[in-house]
Design a protein around this motif. Sequence first.
Motif, PDB file in Angstrom:
ATOM      1  N   ASN A   2       0.569  -1.481  -0.249  1.00 21.62           N
ATOM      2  CA  ASN A   2       0.018   0.322  -0.191  1.00 21.62           C
ATOM      3  C   ASN A   2       0.716   1.435   0.361  1.00 21.62           C
ATOM      4  O   ASN A   2       2.345   1.130  -0.097  1.00 21.62           O
ATOM      5  CB  ASN A   2      -1.028   0.042   0.788  1.00 21.62           C
ATOM      6  N   ASP A   3       0.488   2.975  -0.303  1.00 21.61           N
ATOM      7  CA  ASP A   3       1.022   3.394  -0.474  1.00 21.61           C
ATOM      8  C   ASP A   3       2.003   3.679   0.727  1.00 21.61           C
ATOM      9  O   ASP A   3       2.797   4.611   0.600  1.00 21.61           O
ATOM     10  CB  ASP A   3      -0.171   4.717  -0.700  1.00 21.61           C
ATOM     11  N   LEU A   4       1.568   3.906   2.231  1.00 21.64           N
ATOM     12  CA  LEU A   4       2.505   3.822   3.540  1.00 21.64           C
ATOM     13  C   LEU A   4       3.552   2.956   3.169  1.00 21.64           C
ATOM     14  O   LEU A   4       4.630   3.217   3.001  1.00 21.64           O
ATOM     15  CB  LEU A   4       1.124   3.748   4.646  1.00 21.64           C
ATOM     16  N   GLU A   5       3.171   1.640   2.944  1.00 28.58           N
ATOM     17  CA  GLU A   5       4.299   0.826   2.634  1.00 28.58           C
ATOM     18  C   GLU A   5       5.356   1.252   2.535  1.00 28.58           C
ATOM     19  O   GLU A   5       6.465   1.195   2.296  1.00 28.58           O
ATOM     20  CB  GLU A   5       3.877  -0.645   2.542  1.00 28.58           C
ATOM     21  N   LYS A   6       5.379   2.002   0.830  1.00 26.07           N
ATOM     22  CA  LYS A   6       6.187   2.025  -0.285  1.00 26.07           C
ATOM     23  C   LYS A   6       6.250   3.375   0.454  1.00 26.07           C
ATOM     24  O   LYS A   6       8.032   4.131   0.423  1.00 26.07           O
ATOM     25  CB  LYS A   6       5.268   2.379  -1.557  1.00 26.07           C
ATOM     26  N   PHE A   7       5.807   4.362   0.486  1.00 26.65           N
ATOM     27  CA  PHE A   7       6.042   5.660   1.516  1.00 26.65           C
ATOM     28  C   PHE A   7       7.508   5.595   2.075  1.00 26.65           C
ATOM     29  O   PHE A   7       8.163   6.039   2.040  1.00 26.65           O
ATOM     30  CB  PHE A   7       5.366   6.750   1.577  1.00 26.65           C
ATOM     31  N   LEU A   8       7.103   4.506   3.186  1.00 29.32           N
ATOM     32  CA  LEU A   8       7.862   4.251   4.429  1.00 29.32           C
ATOM     33  C   LEU A   8       9.605   3.912   4.350  1.00 29.32           C
ATOM     34  O   LEU A   8      10.447   3.932   4.109  1.00 29.32           O
ATOM     35  CB  LEU A   8       7.278   3.943   5.568  1.00 29.32           C
ATOM     36  N   MET A   9       9.292   2.517   3.219  1.00 30.37           N
ATOM     37  CA  MET A   9      10.092   2.324   2.542  1.00 30.37           C
ATOM     38  C   MET A   9      11.477   2.907   2.070  1.00 30.37           C
ATOM     39  O   MET A   9      12.529   2.544   2.331  1.00 30.37           O
ATOM     40  CB  MET A   9       9.780   0.956   1.696  1.00 30.37           C
ATOM     41  N   GLU A  10      11.270   3.763   1.771  1.00 29.94           N
ATOM     42  CA  GLU A  10      11.876   4.437   0.841  1.00 29.94           C
ATOM     43  C   GLU A  10      12.329   5.274   1.788  1.00 29.94           C
ATOM     44  O   GLU A  10      13.458   6.191   1.478  1.00 29.94           O
ATOM     45  CB  GLU A  10      10.817   5.721   0.383  1.00 29.94           C
ATOM     46  N   ARG A  11      12.304   5.228   2.668  1.00 29.55           N
ATOM     47  CA  ARG A  11      12.424   6.850   4.456  1.00 29.55           C
ATOM     48  C   ARG A  11      12.998   5.585   5.297  1.00 29.55           C
ATOM     49  O   ARG A  11      14.110   6.573   5.930  1.00 29.55           O
ATOM     50  CB  ARG A  11      11.281   7.475   4.649  1.00 29.55           C
ATOM     51  N   ARG A  12      12.858   4.827   5.474  1.00 30.62           N
ATOM     52  CA  ARG A  12      13.667   3.801   6.218  1.00 30.62           C
ATOM     53  C   ARG A  12      14.664   3.813   6.251  1.00 30.62           C
ATOM     54  O   ARG A  12      15.633   4.144   5.447  1.00 30.62           O
ATOM     55  CB  ARG A  12      13.876   2.379   6.595  1.00 30.62           C
ATOM     56  N   PRO A  13      16.021   3.861   7.569  1.00 29.98           N
ATOM     57  CA  PRO A  13      17.821   3.869   7.671  1.00 29.98           C
ATOM     58  C   PRO A  13      17.388   2.571   6.971  1.00 29.98           C
ATOM     59  O   PRO A  13      16.715   1.184   7.804  1.00 29.98           O
ATOM     60  CB  PRO A  13      17.558   3.826   8.384  1.00 29.98           C
ATOM     61  N   ILE A  14      18.666   1.788   6.560  1.00 31.70           N
ATOM     62  CA  ILE A  14      19.167   0.608   5.789  1.00 31.70           C
ATOM     63  C   ILE A  14      20.915   0.541   6.511  1.00 31.70           C
ATOM     64  O   ILE A  14      20.759  -0.716   6.644  1.00 31.70           O
ATOM     65  CB  ILE A  14      19.115   1.037   4.247  1.00 31.70           C
ATOM     66  N   PHE A  15      21.158   1.096   6.130  1.00 33.54           N
ATOM     67  CA  PHE A  15      22.427   1.487   6.812  1.00 33.54           C
ATOM     68  C   PHE A  15      23.489   2.225   7.854  1.00 33.54           C
ATOM     69  O   PHE A  15      22.339   3.290   7.986  1.00 33.54           O
ATOM     70  CB  PHE A  15      24.041   1.921   5.431  1.00 33.54           C
ATOM     71  N   CYS A  16      23.553   1.730   9.039  1.00 36.31           N
ATOM     72  CA  CYS A  16      24.214   2.599   9.956  1.00 36.31           C
ATOM     73  C   CYS A  16      25.435   3.566   9.870  1.00 36.31           C
ATOM     74  O   CYS A  16      25.799   3.233   9.102  1.00 36.31           O
ATOM     75  CB  CYS A  16      25.466   1.826  10.676  1.00 36.31           C
ATOM     76  N   LYS A  17      24.728   4.532  10.201  1.00 35.87           N
ATOM     77  CA  LYS A  17      25.160   5.767   9.891  1.00 35.87           C
ATOM     78  C   LYS A  17      26.750   5.531  11.113  1.00 35.87           C
ATOM     79  O   LYS A  17      27.750   6.711  10.989  1.00 35.87           O
ATOM     80  CB  LYS A  17      25.015   6.970  10.873  1.00 35.87           C
ATOM     81  N   ASN A  18      26.829   5.273  11.886  1.00 36.18           N
ATOM     82  CA  ASN A  18      28.429   4.714  12.009  1.00 36.18           C
ATOM     83  C   ASN A  18      29.787   4.174  11.571  1.00 36.18           C
ATOM     84  O   ASN A  18      30.598   4.180  11.675  1.00 36.18           O
ATOM     85  CB  ASN A  18      28.673   4.166  13.943  1.00 36.18           C
ATOM     86  N   CYS A  36      27.927  -2.800  15.030  1.00 37.92           N
ATOM     87  CA  CYS A  36      27.890  -2.521  15.742  1.00 37.92           C
ATOM     88  C   CYS A  36      27.173  -2.166  16.680  1.00 37.92           C
ATOM     89  O   CYS A  36      27.882  -1.814  18.300  1.00 37.92           O
ATOM     90  CB  CYS A  36      28.811  -1.413  15.884  1.00 37.92           C
ATOM     91  N   GLY A  37      25.713  -2.716  16.273  1.00 36.17           N
ATOM     92  CA  GLY A  37      24.858  -2.375  17.889  1.00 36.17           C
ATOM     93  C   GLY A  37      24.843  -1.238  18.000  1.00 36.17           C
ATOM     94  O   GLY A  37      23.187  -1.454  18.755  1.00 36.17           O
ATOM     95  N   ALA A  38      24.366  -0.026  17.096  1.00 41.60           N
ATOM     96  CA  ALA A  38      24.426   1.206  17.227  1.00 41.60           C
ATOM     97  C   ALA A  38      23.039   1.020  16.687  1.00 41.60           C
ATOM     98  O   ALA A  38      22.372  -0.124  15.824  1.00 41.60           O
ATOM     99  CB  ALA A  38      24.935   2.280  16.839  1.00 41.60           C
ATOM    100  N   GLU A  39      21.539   1.762  17.366  1.00 37.18           N
ATOM    101  CA  GLU A  39      20.737   2.069  16.862  1.00 37.18           C
ATOM    102  C   GLU A  39      19.906   2.581  16.221  1.00 37.18           C
ATOM    103  O   GLU A  39      20.918   4.301  16.239  1.00 37.18           O
ATOM    104  CB  GLU A  39      19.377   2.015  18.339  1.00 37.18           C
ATOM    105  N   ASP A  40      19.283   2.957  15.323  1.00 42.61           N
ATOM    106  CA  ASP A  40      18.616   4.176  14.177  1.00 42.61           C
ATOM    107  C   ASP A  40      16.984   3.942  14.175  1.00 42.61           C
ATOM    108  O   ASP A  40      16.981   3.179  14.535  1.00 42.61           O
ATOM    109  CB  ASP A  40      18.989   3.956  12.683  1.00 42.61           C
ATOM    110  N   ILE A  41      16.335   4.927  14.314  1.00 43.83           N
ATOM    111  CA  ILE A  41      15.255   5.128  14.092  1.00 43.83           C
ATOM    112  C   ILE A  41      14.812   5.661  12.983  1.00 43.83           C
ATOM    113  O   ILE A  41      15.668   5.991  12.213  1.00 43.83           O
ATOM    114  CB  ILE A  41      13.985   5.702  15.881  1.00 43.83           C
ATOM    115  N   ASP A  42      13.262   5.391  13.140  1.00 41.21           N
ATOM    116  CA  ASP A  42      12.801   5.156  11.264  1.00 41.21           C
ATOM    117  C   ASP A  42      11.512   6.363  11.794  1.00 41.21           C
ATOM    118  O   ASP A  42      11.559   6.690  12.693  1.00 41.21           O
ATOM    119  CB  ASP A  42      12.332   4.701  10.271  1.00 41.21           C
ATOM    120  N   ASP A  43      10.796   6.921  10.295  1.00 45.86           N
ATOM    121  CA  ASP A  43       9.551   7.856  11.378  1.00 45.86           C
ATOM    122  C   ASP A  43       9.018   7.757  12.047  1.00 45.86           C
ATOM    123  O   ASP A  43       8.420   7.957  13.614  1.00 45.86           O
ATOM    124  CB  ASP A  43       9.113   8.647  10.257  1.00 45.86           C
ATOM    125  N   PHE A  44       8.526   6.778  11.595  1.00 46.14           N
ATOM    126  CA  PHE A  44       7.641   5.508  12.643  1.00 46.14           C
ATOM    127  C   PHE A  44       8.196   6.520  14.325  1.00 46.14           C
ATOM    128  O   PHE A  44       7.641   6.186  15.339  1.00 46.14           O
ATOM    129  CB  PHE A  44       7.102   4.579  12.975  1.00 46.14           C
TER     130      PHE A  44
END
Length: 150
Positions: A2-18, A36-44
């Motif tokens: 659905n629209d939400l899933e498509k939109f959010l898939m483009e905005r979710r983190p994929i790779f660690c910033k560290n 490395c165990g670092a955490e990141d969060i998506d829009d939700f």
Amino acid sequence: MNDLEKFLMERRPIFCKNCSGKLFYQGGGIYQCEDCGAEDIDDFGKVKVFLEENGPSPATEISDETGVPLEIVNLFLRYGRLEILEGSKYYIKCERCGCALRYGRFCYGCTREIAGKLAGSGFEFVGEKPKYYRGKNDEKMRFFNSNQKY
């Protein structure tokens, strides 16, 4: 998807910033790096953390404070990932009749009506199951207004 899933898939983190390792979803909008165990969060996750820290807030304030676009906050409401508290002075509207909703796209009445219309459309070839089974001796075809077996 659905629209939400498509939109959010483009905005979710994929790779660690560290360390650039791959992130895996842990639940509640939280992702953890396998290396490395670092955490990141998506829009939700951002919205969830904001609401946990600040309590119920208007969608515009949530958007301004978290950086999550207002359209995404509204999608979370439309798809039931967030809900407006009972007694709020602001609600979203049913997409069909315009009545106030706490979450979702359609009110209960419109959902029943839409489902009723769907039930009559394209289902004319669906057969009815027998209420009871008589057995192999009575498996012949019968015609309406006739007891004759063929």
